[in-house]
Design an enzyme around this catalytic site. Structure first.
Site, short mmCIF file in Angstrom:
data_model
loop_
_atom_site.label_atom_id
_atom_site.label_comp_id
_atom_site.label_asym_id
_atom_site.label_seq_id
_atom_site.Cartn_x
_atom_site.Cartn_y
_atom_site.Cartn_z
N CYS A 1 25.28 -34.56 -12.62
CA CYS A 1 25.12 -33.14 -12.88
C CYS A 1 26.20 -32.66 -13.85
CB CYS A 1 25.24 -32.35 -11.57
SG CYS A 1 24.20 -33.00 -10.24
N LEU B 1 20.81 -33.11 -12.12
CA LEU B 1 19.92 -34.24 -12.34
C LEU B 1 19.61 -34.80 -10.97
CD1 LEU B 1 18.58 -36.18 -14.44
CD2 LEU B 1 20.63 -37.60 -14.25
N VAL C 1 19.26 -38.14 -5.55
CA VAL C 1 19.19 -38.31 -4.10
C VAL C 1 18.92 -36.95 -3.48
CG1 VAL C 1 20.47 -38.96 -2.02
CG2 VAL C 1 20.76 -40.29 -4.12
N ASN D 1 29.56 -33.24 -9.26
CA ASN D 1 28.92 -34.13 -10.23
C ASN D 1 29.31 -35.55 -9.85
OD1 ASN D 1 28.08 -35.56 -12.55
ND2 ASN D 1 29.97 -35.08 -13.62
N GLY D 2 28.35 -36.35 -9.45
CA GLY D 2 28.69 -37.72 -9.12
C GLY D 2 27.75 -38.33 -8.11
N GLU D 3 28.22 -39.40 -7.50
CA GLU D 3 27.44 -40.12 -6.50
C GLU D 3 28.40 -40.70 -5.48
OE1 GLU D 3 23.93 -39.92 -5.49
OE2 GLU D 3 23.93 -40.07 -7.68
N ASP E 1 24.54 -36.13 -0.30
CA ASP E 1 25.97 -36.45 -0.19
C ASP E 1 26.82 -35.22 -0.44
OD1 ASP E 1 25.29 -36.32 -2.87
OD2 ASP E 1 26.18 -38.24 -3.42
N GLY F 1 27.33 -53.15 -16.89
CA GLY F 1 28.42 -54.12 -16.69
C GLY F 1 29.74 -53.63 -17.23
#
Length: 617
Positions: free
Chosen positions: A2, A55, A58, A81-83, A106, A381
């Site tokens: 976000c 965005l 989840v 903003n994040g996960e 979350d 990666g």
């Protein structure tokens, strides 16, 4: 992922001019909308203004923000903003302490954890995040940034008001805070860029919350707290134990970062880093009888134009084809034309609010825009080279001997276009040296460590704090510009902490670069992939790209209004354009040869035009 932004102050009520401040919140959301095209919201109270664009990844239905929670007549608030990758563990823990949850997001877990444990709750989080929490008990705003600095969070001041935003452009939506460049900011661009000193927002008065830190904002001012830092200690695990623990940490990080209510994909270059991430993803999805998509990137005509060098020894495509077949993935080969790459140099500036890594950024911007129609979430990666010692400067003698940043050991390439008087004002050598020495002073030393190992620790620290931050910025801005969430499993703080103390003789056992990661990946990859020599992010070898850039630079030189002409010398630049290019010698890191240097100058000019900063020297 976000975009978050807002403001806070205690000395007057925003509600006295409610329409005015609500309009500012709306303009902040408009500025950041590309980061969150699915939803948006605002909140305004006497002392707090919060804005959020979302965005949806989840909890697609009930994850709206700003999220508010009432307790004992007080309203708490969060934008985020994040996960978070340990959501369920924390949720279970908080439920046993009496917390009820209205959503599966979350975001609510984070807010409840703050309400339960206070500001230090952040130590319990495993994830990537920028968080703003409205604390009604203390009447304060608390701003958090994740340990590795994966997600951005900038802030500044307008008199007594603290303004914050995921991107710099959001700050300038607030009246009283405008773009100003002084000699420090110009040194960040010309002497150090596209890297940035940690916490430095380039524009005067703009800062970035440091990785592993949080800010407590009250009526008395702003206090910075460090909640995470590296600690040096002897490594006591055997080699076999080290390989096994590394394998567990990498695989656990990838599995955790696969959490999503929408399909995921991976970026696949055919190198060991992205291939290992992709392999772990493929195995996890196979358990659920699900195939997944992989994407690789290259440039139109590179098959014909490619020329091997010590920095780029091989093309990616043959290895990508082998790896995609091994995984059985739905693979997509993406190619960028020289015209698109040059055209997107401007968009890349808008994504960063700063001059970024030239076409390394513009091409990534293009590729992310092509991935977004297929997926909202990708795993990459990124960061393995910084953590496992994959770059040349970890093992080359000249890098050990150079008492400066190993990715820009020679400043002459930076000076070749600049006016002599501007160079005198910059004091480039002194500025870079002071920045380098200030960073070395922060390295957590290990008493009694051999000199060579201590030097590698210094180089590792510089990589984590400087080079890795540049690449994380690139990945965040390029992906979020298209509403794509890019995750970086190797930047899990547990991996960084553990590898920080692993000695070089284990990281590069038997003289094989990144051998520890390769051994940890045994059984997951074909041998040809597992022991492939490092080949960095691709660049175009089409001479037409250089010709396009040279034409744009000449047009710029003929424009008397071009703002960059205040700093670059016209005659020097014309001589540079007529000189043969060296495609094997880097200017920054491993990719910035002459064409990239031209692109960087063009980006500086566009940046100065677009942001119209006042220049104070």
């Amino acid at each position: 992922m976000c975009g978050i932004s807002g403001f806070f102050q205690q000395k007057q009520s925003f509600l006295q001019k409610e329409a005015f401040y609500r309009q500012i919140l709306d303009s902040m959301n408009l500025a950041l909308r590309r980061r969150g095209p699915d939803d948006e919201g605002t909140f305004l109270s006497s002392h707090f203004g919060l804005a959020h664009v979302r965005l949806s990844i989840v909890d697609l239905v009930t994850g709206h923000q700003p999220m508010l929670k009432k307790k004992e007549g007080r309203t708490w608030g969060i934008i985020y903003n994040g996960e978070l990758y340990n959501t369920e563990e924390l949720r279970r823990e908080l439920k046993t302490l009496g917390h009820d949850f209205c959503t599966t997001s979350d975001t609510e877990v984070i807010l409840c954890a703050y309400m339960e444990y206070g500001p230090d709750f952040v130590k319990r989080l495993n994830g990537i995040f920028a968080i703003a929490i409205m604390d009604p008990i203390k009447d304060r705003l608390v701003l958090y940034r994740d340990r590795a600095g994966v997600k951005p969070l900038f802030y500044g001041f307008a008199e007594d008001t603290v303004i914050f935003s995921s991107e710099i452009k959001g700050l300038f939506c607030f009246p009283g805070l405008r773009p100003v460049l002084d000699i420090d900011g110009l040194n960040q661009i010309f002497s150090i860029g596209p890297a940035r000193t940690r916490g430095n927002g380039v524009f005067r008065g703009v800062s970035e919350v440091l990785p592993g830190h949080y800010l407590i904002c009250t009526g008395d001012g702003v206090r910075q707290e460090c909640y995470w830092k590296l600690e040096s200690r002897p490594h006591e695990d055997s080699y076999e134990e080290t390989v096994e623990k590394t394998r567990f940490l990498v695989e656990d990080s990838v599995r955790r970062q696969m959490v999503s209510d929408v399909p995921i994909c991976t970026f696949l270059s055919g190198g060991v880093d992205s291939s290992l991430v992709s392999s772990i993803c493929a195995r996890e999805l196979e358990k659920k009888n699900r195939q997944f998509m992989t994407f690789s990137f290259d440039f139109v005509g590179n098959k014909e134009n490619f020329r091997a060098s010590s920095f780029q020894p091989s093309q990616d495509r043959p290895f990508v084809e082998q790896m995609a077949a091994y995984l059985g993935s739905d693979h997509h080969f993406l190619e960028c034309s020289t015209e698109d790459q040059a055209e997107l140099l401007k968009d890349s500036v808008l994504a960063h609010d700063l001059p970024p890594m030239a076409d390394v950024d513009s091409s990534m911007l293009y590729f992310c825009s092509k991935v977004r129609p297929f997926c909202k979430v990708t795993l990459t990666g990124e960061c393995a080279d910084e953590i496992f010692g994959g770059y040349p400067w970890f093992h080359r003698a000249e890098c050990f001997a150079a008492r400066t940043f190993p990715w820009t050991m020679d400043l002459k390439a930076r000076q070749v276009l600049l006016k002599d008087e501007f160079l005198r004002e910059l004091g480039m050598e002194q500025y870079v040296q002071e920045a380098y020495e200030a960073s070395l002073a922060q390295v957590p030393a290990l008493h009694g460590e051999p000199e060579e190992e201590a030097r590698r620790r210094e180089i590792s620290y510089l990589n984590l704090c400087w080079f890795m931050q540049t690449l994380l910025n690139r990945m965040d801005r390029a992906s979020m510009y298209s509403g794509l969430e890019a995750r970086v499993p190797f930047a899990d703080h547990r991996i960084i902490e553990y590898l920080w103390n692993v000695p070089w003789e284990m990281k590069a056992k038997d003289g094989v670069v990144k051998n520890l990661l390769r051994q940890a990946g045994r059984g997951r990859l074909p041998k040809e992939i597992l022991f492939r020599r490092k080949s960095p992010y691709p660049k175009t070898y089409d001479r037409n790209y250089e010709a396009i850039l040279a034409g744009k630079v000449r047009e710029m030189l003929e424009d008397s209004q071009a703002p960059v002409l205040r700093f670059i010398d016209r005659e020097k630049t014309l001589r540079f354009l007529s000189s043969p290019s060296d495609y094997g010698k880097p200017w920054y890191g491993q990719l910035m040869a002459a064409p990239q240097m031209m692109a960087y100058v063009l980006q500086i000019d566009y940046w100065l035009r677009t942001y119209q900063a006042d220049i104070c020297m």
